[in-house]
Design a protein around this motif. Structure first.
Motif, PDB file in Angstrom:
ATOM      1  N   PHE A 141     -75.402  57.009-132.400  1.00 36.17           N
ATOM      2  CA  PHE A 141     -74.779  56.110-131.434  1.00 36.17           C
ATOM      3  C   PHE A 141     -74.124  54.929-132.140  1.00 36.17           C
ATOM      4  O   PHE A 141     -72.986  54.564-131.829  1.00 36.17           O
ATOM      5  CB  PHE A 141     -75.802  55.606-130.409  1.00 36.17           C
ATOM      6  N   GLU A 142     -74.844  54.310-133.074  1.00 31.66           N
ATOM      7  CA  GLU A 142     -74.291  53.148-133.788  1.00 31.66           C
ATOM      8  C   GLU A 142     -73.028  53.529-134.562  1.00 31.66           C
ATOM      9  O   GLU A 142     -72.066  52.760-134.605  1.00 31.66           O
ATOM     10  CB  GLU A 142     -75.334  52.540-134.719  1.00 31.66           C
ATOM     11  N   MET A 143     -73.043  54.703-135.140  1.00 27.81           N
ATOM     12  CA  MET A 143     -71.868  55.165-135.888  1.00 27.81           C
ATOM     13  C   MET A 143     -70.665  55.329-134.944  1.00 27.81           C
ATOM     14  O   MET A 143     -69.547  54.936-135.278  1.00 27.81           O
ATOM     15  CB  MET A 143     -72.199  56.487-136.574  1.00 27.81           C
ATOM     16  N   LEU A 144     -70.901  55.882-133.766  1.00 28.13           N
ATOM     17  CA  LEU A 144     -69.816  56.088-132.810  1.00 28.13           C
ATOM     18  C   LEU A 144     -69.383  54.797-132.119  1.00 28.13           C
ATOM     19  O   LEU A 144     -68.214  54.635-131.756  1.00 28.13           O
ATOM     20  CB  LEU A 144     -70.236  57.110-131.747  1.00 28.13           C
ATOM     21  N   PHE A 145     -70.310  53.870-131.940  1.00 27.07           N
ATOM     22  CA  PHE A 145     -69.984  52.613-131.258  1.00 27.07           C
ATOM     23  C   PHE A 145     -69.283  51.613-132.176  1.00 27.07           C
ATOM     24  O   PHE A 145     -68.571  50.737-131.709  1.00 27.07           O
ATOM     25  CB  PHE A 145     -71.252  51.986-130.661  1.00 27.07           C
ATOM     26  N   ARG A 146     -69.475  51.744-133.463  1.00 26.78           N
ATOM     27  CA  ARG A 146     -68.907  50.789-134.428  1.00 26.78           C
ATOM     28  C   ARG A 146     -67.407  50.575-134.246  1.00 26.78           C
ATOM     29  O   ARG A 146     -66.948  49.427-134.232  1.00 26.78           O
ATOM     30  CB  ARG A 146     -69.233  51.231-135.852  1.00 26.78           C
ATOM     31  N   PRO A 147     -66.578  51.637-134.095  1.00 22.49           N
ATOM     32  CA  PRO A 147     -65.134  51.396-133.903  1.00 22.49           C
ATOM     33  C   PRO A 147     -64.818  50.654-132.593  1.00 22.49           C
ATOM     34  O   PRO A 147     -63.873  49.869-132.549  1.00 22.49           O
ATOM     35  CB  PRO A 147     -64.531  52.802-133.873  1.00 22.49           C
ATOM     36  N   ILE A 148     -65.614  50.867-131.571  1.00 21.80           N
ATOM     37  CA  ILE A 148     -65.409  50.154-130.307  1.00 21.80           C
ATOM     38  C   ILE A 148     -65.740  48.680-130.494  1.00 21.80           C
ATOM     39  O   ILE A 148     -64.990  47.801-130.077  1.00 21.80           O
ATOM     40  CB  ILE A 148     -66.285  50.767-129.193  1.00 21.80           C
ATOM     41  N   GLN A 149     -66.855  48.433-131.150  1.00 20.86           N
ATOM     42  CA  GLN A 149     -67.268  47.052-131.387  1.00 20.86           C
ATOM     43  C   GLN A 149     -66.261  46.320-132.266  1.00 20.86           C
ATOM     44  O   GLN A 149     -66.011  45.136-132.071  1.00 20.86           O
ATOM     45  CB  GLN A 149     -68.654  47.020-132.027  1.00 20.86           C
ATOM     46  N   ALA A 150     -65.662  47.019-133.197  1.00 21.66           N
ATOM     47  CA  ALA A 150     -64.684  46.389-134.095  1.00 21.66           C
ATOM     48  C   ALA A 150     -63.449  45.909-133.343  1.00 21.66           C
ATOM     49  O   ALA A 150     -62.764  44.983-133.797  1.00 21.66           O
ATOM     50  CB  ALA A 150     -64.283  47.371-135.185  1.00 21.66           C
ATOM     51  N   LYS A 151     -63.171  46.504-132.205  1.00 18.00           N
ATOM     52  CA  LYS A 151     -62.007  46.105-131.404  1.00 18.00           C
ATOM     53  C   LYS A 151     -62.285  44.895-130.520  1.00 18.00           C
ATOM     54  O   LYS A 151     -61.359  44.304-129.969  1.00 18.00           O
ATOM     55  CB  LYS A 151     -61.549  47.266-130.530  1.00 18.00           C
TER      56      LYS A 151
ATOM     57  N   MET B  90     -72.134  49.786-112.911  1.00 14.32           N
ATOM     58  CA  MET B  90     -70.985  49.641-113.765  1.00 14.32           C
ATOM     59  C   MET B  90     -71.247  48.461-114.713  1.00 14.32           C
ATOM     60  O   MET B  90     -71.751  47.421-114.302  1.00 14.32           O
ATOM     61  CB  MET B  90     -69.749  49.387-112.916  1.00 14.32           C
ATOM     62  N   TYR B  91     -70.915  48.658-115.955  1.00 14.69           N
ATOM     63  CA  TYR B  91     -71.113  47.611-116.951  1.00 14.69           C
ATOM     64  C   TYR B  91     -69.889  46.699-117.022  1.00 14.69           C
ATOM     65  O   TYR B  91     -68.762  47.165-116.896  1.00 14.69           O
ATOM     66  CB  TYR B  91     -71.366  48.234-118.329  1.00 14.69           C
ATOM     67  N   SER B  92     -70.128  45.430-117.253  1.00 21.32           N
ATOM     68  CA  SER B  92     -69.020  44.480-117.335  1.00 21.32           C
ATOM     69  C   SER B  92     -68.385  44.446-118.722  1.00 21.32           C
ATOM     70  O   SER B  92     -67.286  43.933-118.875  1.00 21.32           O
ATOM     71  CB  SER B  92     -69.495  43.080-116.946  1.00 21.32           C
ATOM     72  N   SER B  93     -69.092  44.980-119.717  1.00 18.81           N
ATOM     73  CA  SER B  93     -68.523  45.009-121.065  1.00 18.81           C
ATOM     74  C   SER B  93     -69.159  46.142-121.871  1.00 18.81           C
ATOM     75  O   SER B  93     -70.261  46.600-121.549  1.00 18.81           O
ATOM     76  CB  SER B  93     -68.757  43.683-121.785  1.00 18.81           C
ATOM     77  N   PRO B  94     -68.492  46.571-122.936  1.00 19.77           N
ATOM     78  CA  PRO B  94     -69.081  47.586-123.808  1.00 19.77           C
ATOM     79  C   PRO B  94     -70.392  47.116-124.436  1.00 19.77           C
ATOM     80  O   PRO B  94     -71.290  47.921-124.687  1.00 19.77           O
ATOM     81  CB  PRO B  94     -68.018  47.810-124.882  1.00 19.77           C
ATOM     82  N   LEU B  95     -70.525  45.820-124.658  1.00 18.15           N
ATOM     83  CA  LEU B  95     -71.757  45.295-125.257  1.00 18.15           C
ATOM     84  C   LEU B  95     -72.943  45.437-124.310  1.00 18.15           C
ATOM     85  O   LEU B  95     -74.064  45.696-124.758  1.00 18.15           O
ATOM     86  CB  LEU B  95     -71.579  43.835-125.662  1.00 18.15           C
ATOM     87  N   ASP B  96     -72.706  45.281-123.021  1.00 22.77           N
ATOM     88  CA  ASP B  96     -73.789  45.470-122.048  1.00 22.77           C
ATOM     89  C   ASP B  96     -74.260  46.918-122.056  1.00 22.77           C
ATOM     90  O   ASP B  96     -75.462  47.198-122.003  1.00 22.77           O
ATOM     91  CB  ASP B  96     -73.332  45.081-120.641  1.00 22.77           C
ATOM     92  N   PHE B  97     -73.320  47.831-122.108  1.00 24.72           N
ATOM     93  CA  PHE B  97     -73.659  49.254-122.179  1.00 24.72           C
ATOM     94  C   PHE B  97     -74.459  49.548-123.447  1.00 24.72           C
ATOM     95  O   PHE B  97     -75.518  50.178-123.400  1.00 24.72           O
ATOM     96  CB  PHE B  97     -72.390  50.105-122.146  1.00 24.72           C
ATOM     97  N   ALA B  98     -73.959  49.073-124.584  1.00 26.38           N
ATOM     98  CA  ALA B  98     -74.623  49.321-125.863  1.00 26.38           C
ATOM     99  C   ALA B  98     -76.030  48.727-125.873  1.00 26.38           C
ATOM    100  O   ALA B  98     -76.964  49.328-126.412  1.00 26.38           O
ATOM    101  CB  ALA B  98     -73.795  48.750-127.009  1.00 26.38           C
ATOM    102  N   SER B  99     -76.193  47.583-125.259  1.00 25.88           N
ATOM    103  CA  SER B  99     -77.503  46.944-125.197  1.00 25.88           C
ATOM    104  C   SER B  99     -78.502  47.825-124.453  1.00 25.88           C
ATOM    105  O   SER B  99     -79.647  47.982-124.896  1.00 25.88           O
ATOM    106  CB  SER B  99     -77.372  45.583-124.513  1.00 25.88           C
ATOM    107  N   ASP B 100     -78.082  48.411-123.353  1.00 25.49           N
ATOM    108  CA  ASP B 100     -78.981  49.292-122.601  1.00 25.49           C
ATOM    109  C   ASP B 100     -79.285  50.579-123.360  1.00 25.49           C
ATOM    110  O   ASP B 100     -80.418  51.065-123.345  1.00 25.49           O
ATOM    111  CB  ASP B 100     -78.394  49.622-121.234  1.00 25.49           C
ATOM    112  N   VAL B 101     -78.291  51.124-124.029  1.00 25.39           N
ATOM    113  CA  VAL B 101     -78.513  52.338-124.825  1.00 25.39           C
ATOM    114  C   VAL B 101     -79.528  52.045-125.919  1.00 25.39           C
ATOM    115  O   VAL B 101     -80.477  52.807-126.124  1.00 25.39           O
ATOM    116  CB  VAL B 101     -77.194  52.860-125.432  1.00 25.39           C
ATOM    117  N   ARG B 102     -79.351  50.936-126.607  1.00 27.19           N
ATOM    118  CA  ARG B 102     -80.288  50.562-127.669  1.00 27.19           C
ATOM    119  C   ARG B 102     -81.691  50.348-127.125  1.00 27.19           C
ATOM    120  O   ARG B 102     -82.675  50.744-127.752  1.00 27.19           O
ATOM    121  CB  ARG B 102     -79.796  49.301-128.381  1.00 27.19           C
ATOM    122  N   LEU B 103     -81.787  49.725-125.956  1.00 26.80           N
ATOM    123  CA  LEU B 103     -83.092  49.473-125.360  1.00 26.80           C
ATOM    124  C   LEU B 103     -83.826  50.782-125.073  1.00 26.80           C
ATOM    125  O   LEU B 103     -85.024  50.908-125.347  1.00 26.80           O
ATOM    126  CB  LEU B 103     -82.938  48.655-124.080  1.00 26.80           C
TER     127      LEU B 103
END
Length: 67
Positions: A40-50, A1-14
């Motif tokens: 992925f970046e296009m879909l994650f952008r609105p999440i990151q903006a929040k 389980m990820y502690s934040s959306p950024l941790d998830f995004a980091s693994d996806v990018r990796l």
């Protein structure tokens, strides 16, 4: 389980960045992964903006290149 959306995004990018790193640009896998990372970046952008401003990160790494 990820502690934040950024941790998830980091693994996806990796995963995507490694796929592009270890598959030559001429390989179709590289091209498909390039498209998936862009999508992925296009879909994650609105999440990151929040997220609070201090938690935002640059979405494109040095491995990601635009054509």
């Amino acid at each position: 389980m990820y502690s934040s959306p950024l941790d998830f995004a980091s693994d996806v990018r990796l995963v995507f960045e490694n796929a592009m790193l270890y598959n030559p640009k001429t390989d179709e896998v590289h091209g498909m992964v390039h498209q998936l990372l862009f999508y992925f970046e296009m879909l994650f952008r609105p999440i990151q903006a929040k997220l609070p401003t201090n938690q935002r990160v640059n979405e494109f790494s040095a491995v990601y290149e635009f054509d």
